[in-house]
Design a protein around this motif. Structure first.
Motif, PDB file in Angstrom:
ATOM      1  N   SER A  21      -9.943  -3.901   8.563  1.00 29.64           N
ATOM      2  CA  SER A  21     -10.641  -5.178   8.733  1.00 29.64           C
ATOM      3  C   SER A  21     -10.445  -5.758  10.131  1.00 29.64           C
ATOM      4  O   SER A  21     -11.202  -6.615  10.552  1.00 29.64           O
ATOM      5  CB  SER A  21     -10.130  -6.178   7.698  1.00 29.64           C
ATOM      6  N   GLY A  37      -8.590  -1.819   3.745  1.00 30.51           N
ATOM      7  CA  GLY A  37      -8.791  -2.801   4.812  1.00 30.51           C
ATOM      8  C   GLY A  37      -7.622  -3.003   5.747  1.00 30.51           C
ATOM      9  O   GLY A  37      -7.769  -3.595   6.811  1.00 30.51           O
ATOM     10  N   SER A  64      -5.218  -5.054   5.540  1.00 37.25           N
ATOM     11  CA  SER A  64      -5.013  -6.479   5.809  1.00 37.25           C
ATOM     12  C   SER A  64      -4.013  -7.111   4.842  1.00 37.25           C
ATOM     13  O   SER A  64      -3.505  -8.184   5.119  1.00 37.25           O
ATOM     14  CB  SER A  64      -6.346  -7.241   5.704  1.00 37.25           C
TER      15      SER A  64
END
Length: 139
Positions: A38, A9, A11
């Motif tokens: 993300s 992701g 993140s």
């Protein structure tokens, strides 16, 4: 020296690793990306890094496709998903490594437990990337 850190992701773990590696040596070009980026940073990851004086709040969550045509000294995956789904790089990659960590954003339980998982993983990432830096780059 150019290092790309990959996660799924982009993140949390890859962002923390990016922050640590850049803090060890400002002369290294460090980027991080996700196989399924993300598009945002995990707020707890940002807070965990700020707690130890590293500001990653200005980082962006980018797709790995942004970096496929570039040359890299190191491409490092930090989670199982990215390690398995890591794309073939068109550009030259000297070294591909995997330094895996649990995903604290998947922790379940009390707020205190979840926060403790972010701190645990943050500290593991610091140790793992310090070892990488000392053994592969600084030497």
């Amino acid at each position: 020296m150019k290092v790309l850190i990959l996660c799924t992701g982009n993140s949390c773990r890859s962002q923390m690793a990016h922050g640590f590696l850049q803090s060890f040596d400002a002369n290294i070009t460090v980027c991080s990306a996700g196989t399924e980026a993300s598009g945002k940073l995990n707020a707890k990851a940002v807070k965990a890094m700020a707690e130890i004086g590293i500001d990653i709040s200005g980082h962006t969550s980018d797709s790995v496709s942004k970096y496929l045509d570039e040359e890299w000294d190191y491409v490092i995956t930090v989670c199982g998903g990215a390690n398995e789904a890591c794309p073939a790089f068109v550009g030259k990659v000297k070294h591909r490594l995997h330094i895996g960590f649990d995903d604290p954003s998947h922790a379940l339980g009390s707020e205190e437990f979840i926060w403790s998982e972010f701190i645990r993983v943050r500290d593991e990432i610091k140790a793992g990337f310090r070892k990488f830096y000392d053994e592969q780059i600084k030497r």
